[in-house]
Write an enzyme that holds these catalytic residues in place. Structure first.
Site, PDB file in Angstrom:
ATOM      1  N   SER A  46       0.843  -1.193   0.000  1.00  0.00           N
ATOM      2  CA  SER A  46       0.000   0.000   0.000  1.00  0.00           C
ATOM      3  C   SER A  46       0.878   1.242   0.000  1.00  0.00           C
ATOM      4  O   SER A  46       1.895   1.291   0.716  1.00  0.00           O
ATOM      5  CB  SER A  46      -0.916   0.014   1.234  1.00  0.00           C
ATOM      6  OG  SER A  46      -1.786   1.126   1.197  1.00  0.00           O
ATOM      7  N   GLU A  47       0.489   2.265  -0.779  1.00  0.00           N
ATOM      8  CA  GLU A  47       1.324   3.457  -0.934  1.00  0.00           C
ATOM      9  C   GLU A  47       1.589   4.182   0.378  1.00  0.00           C
ATOM     10  O   GLU A  47       2.564   4.924   0.499  1.00  0.00           O
ATOM     11  CB  GLU A  47       0.677   4.472  -1.902  1.00  0.00           C
ATOM     12  CG  GLU A  47       0.497   4.005  -3.317  1.00  0.00           C
ATOM     13  CD  GLU A  47      -0.934   3.584  -3.570  1.00  0.00           C
ATOM     14  OE1 GLU A  47      -1.599   4.210  -4.409  1.00  0.00           O
ATOM     15  OE2 GLU A  47      -1.388   2.636  -2.903  1.00  0.00           O
ATOM     16  N   ASN A  48       0.691   4.033   1.358  1.00  0.00           N
ATOM     17  CA  ASN A  48       0.880   4.761   2.612  1.00  0.00           C
ATOM     18  C   ASN A  48       1.889   4.096   3.543  1.00  0.00           C
ATOM     19  O   ASN A  48       2.075   4.531   4.672  1.00  0.00           O
ATOM     20  CB  ASN A  48      -0.460   4.977   3.331  1.00  0.00           C
ATOM     21  CG  ASN A  48      -1.214   3.690   3.574  1.00  0.00           C
ATOM     22  OD1 ASN A  48      -1.095   2.732   2.819  1.00  0.00           O
ATOM     23  ND2 ASN A  48      -2.005   3.657   4.630  1.00  0.00           N
TER      24      ASN A  48
END
Length: 212
Positions: A46-48
């Site tokens: 996930s990008e976060n």
């Protein structure tokens, strides 16, 4: 009958290969986490800043501190790791993600993708989609075949601002599956159950070949 959201996600999950590192976009793609085939071990990113996402939690498993890039609550695995958003995007931009499964508002017959904004509407930002389509090895789009108003979403040319040019490798809609020869064209390779060729033709502007 056209596929529903979970059937589309289940079809997309067939593109997962053992050992893949995979990024799931917001919307229908997030459901892919619940349909990973038996015997296939993939790591979801996930990008976060999370590597190793589990499926969506049951009500008694919800941890409000565990969220994906779409702000949805998720679960962790024993091997999950956490890091900064900068490290996450370095992973994406460095070509370390094997597959990204994204939603879309429009896709052209050459594989152009528009999925980050509609002119005149308020948006928070472009998010990570532009990095994903530029840095990931393979891009699969999962979307409804037509808009809520019935307008085709597979077009000769995208009318919305592009996320990337000639970046899509496969399109899975509620009517079927298309492969994309980047810059060349689409091939219809699979139909949803009880969907006919005429159904697809009547809801598609883009040119495509038949590979059934």
């Amino acid at each position: 009958m056209p596929w529903d959201r979970n059937q589309m996600a289940r079809r997309a999950a067939k593109e997962l290969k053992d050992g893949f590192y995979v990024n799931l976009g917001i919307g229908i793609p997030t459901l892919v986490a619940n349909h990973i085939p038996d015997g296939v071990d993939v790591t979801l990113q996930s990008e976060n800043g999370m590597l190793g996402m589990g499926p969506f939690p049951y009500d008694d498993e919800v941890d409000a501190d565990l969220v994906n890039a779409g702000k949805q609550t998720i679960t962790e695995l024993r091997r999950t790791s956490y890091f900064s958003s900068a490290d996450s995007f370095a992973m994406i931009r460095g070509g370390h993600i094997d597959l990204s499964i994204l939603g879309a508002m429009e896709v052209s017959e050459k594989g152009d993708l528009a999925n980050w904004m509609i002119p005149g509407k308020m948006v928070k930002g472009m998010g990570g989609a532009m990095d994903l389509v530029a840095g990931v090895k393979r891009v699969v789009v999962v979307m409804d075949h037509a808009s809520k108003g019935g307008a085709p979403k597979l077009l000769h040319e995208c009318s919305l601002p592009l996320t990337g040019k000639q970046v899509v490798d496969m399109i899975i809609t509620n009517l079927g599956v298309f492969t994309v020869e980047r810059g060349e064209g689409l091939t219809l390779v699979e139909l949803a159950e009880e969907v006919t060729l005429d159904d697809v033709k009547s809801h598609t502007e883009a040119n495509y070949a038949l590979g059934l």
